[in-house]
Design an enzyme around this catalytic site. Sequence first.
Site, mmCIF file in Angstrom:
data_model
loop_
_atom_site.group_PDB
_atom_site.id
_atom_site.type_symbol
_atom_site.label_atom_id
_atom_site.label_comp_id
_atom_site.label_asym_id
_atom_site.label_seq_id
_atom_site.Cartn_x
_atom_site.Cartn_y
_atom_site.Cartn_z
ATOM 1 N N ALA A 252 0.799 -1.232 0.000
ATOM 2 C CA ALA A 252 0.000 0.000 0.000
ATOM 3 C C ALA A 252 0.831 1.282 0.000
ATOM 4 O O ALA A 252 0.268 2.372 0.124
ATOM 5 C CB ALA A 252 -0.992 0.029 1.164
ATOM 6 N N ALA A 253 2.145 1.177 -0.169
ATOM 7 C CA ALA A 253 2.951 2.404 -0.225
ATOM 8 C C ALA A 253 2.547 3.258 -1.427
ATOM 9 O O ALA A 253 2.353 4.478 -1.303
ATOM 10 C CB ALA A 253 4.427 2.044 -0.304
ATOM 11 N N GLY A 254 2.421 2.627 -2.589
ATOM 12 C CA GLY A 254 1.998 3.365 -3.774
ATOM 13 C C GLY A 254 0.586 3.904 -3.641
ATOM 14 O O GLY A 254 0.292 5.019 -4.085
ATOM 15 N N ASP A 255 -0.295 3.128 -3.035
ATOM 16 C CA ASP A 255 -1.671 3.585 -2.829
ATOM 17 C C ASP A 255 -1.713 4.779 -1.894
ATOM 18 O O ASP A 255 -2.465 5.734 -2.112
ATOM 19 C CB ASP A 255 -2.524 2.449 -2.249
ATOM 20 C CG ASP A 255 -2.650 1.271 -3.202
ATOM 21 O OD1 ASP A 255 -2.584 1.491 -4.428
ATOM 22 O OD2 ASP A 255 -2.808 0.137 -2.719
ATOM 23 N N GLY A 290 1.014 -4.186 6.944
ATOM 24 C CA GLY A 290 -0.355 -4.211 6.445
ATOM 25 C C GLY A 290 -0.645 -3.102 5.463
ATOM 26 O O GLY A 290 0.186 -2.221 5.204
ATOM 27 N N SER A 294 -1.393 0.599 7.826
ATOM 28 C CA SER A 294 -0.147 1.360 7.712
ATOM 29 C C SER A 294 -0.367 2.803 7.277
ATOM 30 O O SER A 294 0.548 3.625 7.365
ATOM 31 C CB SER A 294 0.790 0.677 6.704
ATOM 32 O OG SER A 294 0.334 0.864 5.372
#
Length: 309
Positions: A252-255, A290, A294
Amino acid sequence: MTQSAKLAVLGSINADHILNLSQFPRPGETVIGKQYQVAFGGKGANQAVAAGRSGADIAFIACVGADDIGERIRQQLAADRIDTSPVSVIDAATTGVALIFVNSEGENSIAIHAGANAALTPEVVAQHQQVIADAAALLMQLESPLESVLAAAKIARQHGTRVILNPAPATVLPDELLGLVDMITPNETEAEMLTGIAIKSDEDAARAAAVLHEKGIAQVLITLGSRGVWLSEKGAGQRIPGFRVQAVDTIAAGDTFNGALITALLEQQPMPQAVRFAHAAAAIAVTRSGAQPSVPWREEIDRFLQQQR
């Protein structure tokens, strides 16, 4: 804080089953996991949560199954300041599922069962066309049916709503859709899929951005992992570095980057400042496990940026 204009997000909702491993298994190999958790995810939901926690005025167009996990996810999304009235409950389907391995470097490997996400048809999109028409921007990804993404982009164009596409997971896209996109945010793999250019340097990123500009996209942001983002606006490009942190989990870093970025832009922050804000949100996210667990809140992002001065 400046109140941001209305944002519509169209995309997927998943229950993420996450297993931490020392290394990814090879074909035929069994490895022992260290930690297992179930968390809420899906690229659409992750980006919606990132925008909601960053302070956006947001509505989310999506589908969940008529099951307990789907109801729990809807309740959590509402707690994250998201208007969930456009989230449809599909009686004949289960909520989408993602099976995720995370290795010791924080990298992930993901397999997805669409479930109710497949029910986000063009007909369902049409039912919520007023949500798109009333928004200043529409943010989408590619875990929803492609024909639905195209239908939503057409509605947005008709009503002057800005279209932002995060073209993930990587796939070839028709020029008809790309021609309706105002801003695109691929990573290196996705940019190569769309342009045929392998991105190993800033020069490669500039060439890939030029190809996307030729397809009618005014703003191109190619995310480069730890190297930051290549930003190209109408042919003028620059790399904006990110923040260096110890990554625990890149899920989910990009999200998180996308949701925070659009929130900042809707607040009329200049693009370089908005990218820096999004970098900060993503940097915080990778230090935690997660997907949605996160994603940081606005206060955390602002505090992080103050510490970087």
